[in-house]
Design a protein around this motif. Structure first.
Motif: not given
Ligand SMILES: Cc1ncc(COP(=O)(O)O)c(C=O)c1O
Length: 359
Positions: A131-133, A160-165, A167-176, A201-206
């Motif tokens: 269930f990850d990106i 219910g899961n957080c996506f791997t941070s 992976k999210i960051l890679k998407i943000i960076k490459t489209t930024s 969640s225990n994961e950090k907010s963006f």
């Protein structure tokens, strides 16, 4: 007269949101909080005061509420836009920027429904087996389709899961955007991280990355922390984005009662925090107990609900309902899966006991 002839083709194939009230004893189907965040006395006074001025339109800028939320999010008020629920803000985003709209599936259904209602192209990328990106497929599709908007719900509903941070960051960076004044040739997408369930969640907010990445947009809502009935959501982004989305916002989208009552409720941070802590600890207990039950497989969750698999999921759903326990049937979205919202300790105990019985 054949009304269908008049309906736009993209609307014709949509179905209205099914908001049927199913009678039940224990309601664990809609990812709501089991606790109302309203502290009675103060909210009642504020409500009473506002009832006297209901002949006036609400503050179109929701000035006090936005100021309070900005403090909460550690941004400036001009970085916050208010919505009648965050789903209204999803509507505004797609209205403002258009498509293609890319998102992983399964996810929150409104991204797709609103894209279709506005006749924008949808690009759906299946999540991987955890269930990850699926980052390879996502990157390929970004290059191929150049989506204007990418929606990432993390924690994701309904898995219910957080996506791997990363992976999210890679998407943000490459489209930024390029910040070095090299123009905007690198802009390809605005990335919306939907943090509706972030408090659990225990994961950090963006949120802290907003300064660095101008294509980043965060969505947040008060619906999951005990104020779903007020319909209040927030879009947090750089001012330029806010100003554009604000052009399509209906001027009086958030009513004065919601603005006033939310301000009172949000003052009682200790109480709100204690409810969240209770939900997190109950989620852990529910998960541990569900893991012990033969015939079902619960999936780890960072949100206020748990997705689980059962061989005869529809049968389990129906038999639970017969005994007064309402959960969400997700079998149309994920094979053999059901979703249960974390309730009060008492409600969760009833759910566990009934689940064992029906299995
Ligand atoms: C991921 C996600 N985003 C947004 C929303 C909408 O929340 P609101 O009540 O603020 O419209 C939901 C509601 O379930 C959700 O699951």
């Amino acid at each position: 007269m054949d009304i269908q002839k008049f309906v736009k083709p993209n609307i014709r194939s949509l179905r209205a949101y099914h908001a049927e009230e199913i009678p039940c004893k224990v309601k664990l189907d809609a990812n709501e909080s089991p606790y109302s965040a309203i502290s009675n006395q103060r909210s009642a006074i504020s409500l009473e005061k506002n009832l006297q001025t209901l002949n006036r339109y609400p503050d179109p800028q929701a000035t006090s509420l936005r100021k309070l939320m900005a403090k909460e999010f550690r941004v400036k008020p001009q970085n916050v836009l208010h919505g009648n629920g965050s789903d209204e803000l999803i509507y505004y985003l797609i209205t403002t920027f258009g498509g293609p709209v890319l998102y992983p599936v399964p996810t929150f259904s409104r991204y797709g429904i609103i894209s279709q209602a506005l006749d924008e192209k949808k690009i759906e990328i299946p999540l991987d087996k955890d269930f990850d990106i699926d980052i390879e497929k996502t990157m390929t599709s970004i290059k191929k389709y150049r989506p204007k908007l990418i929606f990432l719900s993390s924690p994701n509903n309904p898995t219910g899961n957080c996506f791997t941070s990363d992976k999210i960051l890679k998407i943000i960076k490459t489209t930024s955007f390029s910040k070095q004044g090299r123009g905007d040739s690198r802009i390809s997408s605005l990335v919306v991280v939907d943090e509706a369930y972030q408090s659990f969640s225990n994961e950090k907010s963006f949120m802290p990355l907003l300064d660095k990445y101008r294509n980043l947009i965060i969505l947040n809502t008060l619906s999951k922390i005990g104020l779903a009935g007020l319909r209040l959501g927030f879009l947090i982004a750089n001012e330029e984005i806010i100003n554009e989305v604000n052009k399509v916002r209906l001027p009086f989208n958030v009513n004065s009662i919601s603005q006033a009552v939310a301000i009172e409720a949000l003052k009682n941070k200790k109480k709100l925090r204690s409810y969240i802590t209770s939900i997190i600890s109950e989620r852990k207990r529910l998960f541990r107990e569900m893991e012990k039950i033969d015939g079902i497989t619960p999936y780890p969750s960072d949100a206020n609900f748990i997705l689980f698999r059962a061989a005869d999921a529809v049968g389990v759903y129906k038999r639970l309902l017969e005994k007064g326990v309402l959960i969400r049937n997700m079998t149309r979205v994920i094979e053999n899966c059901l979703r249960v919202t974390v309730g009060t300790p008492g409600e969760n105990t009833v759910f566990l006991k009934t689940l064992k019985q029906v299995l």
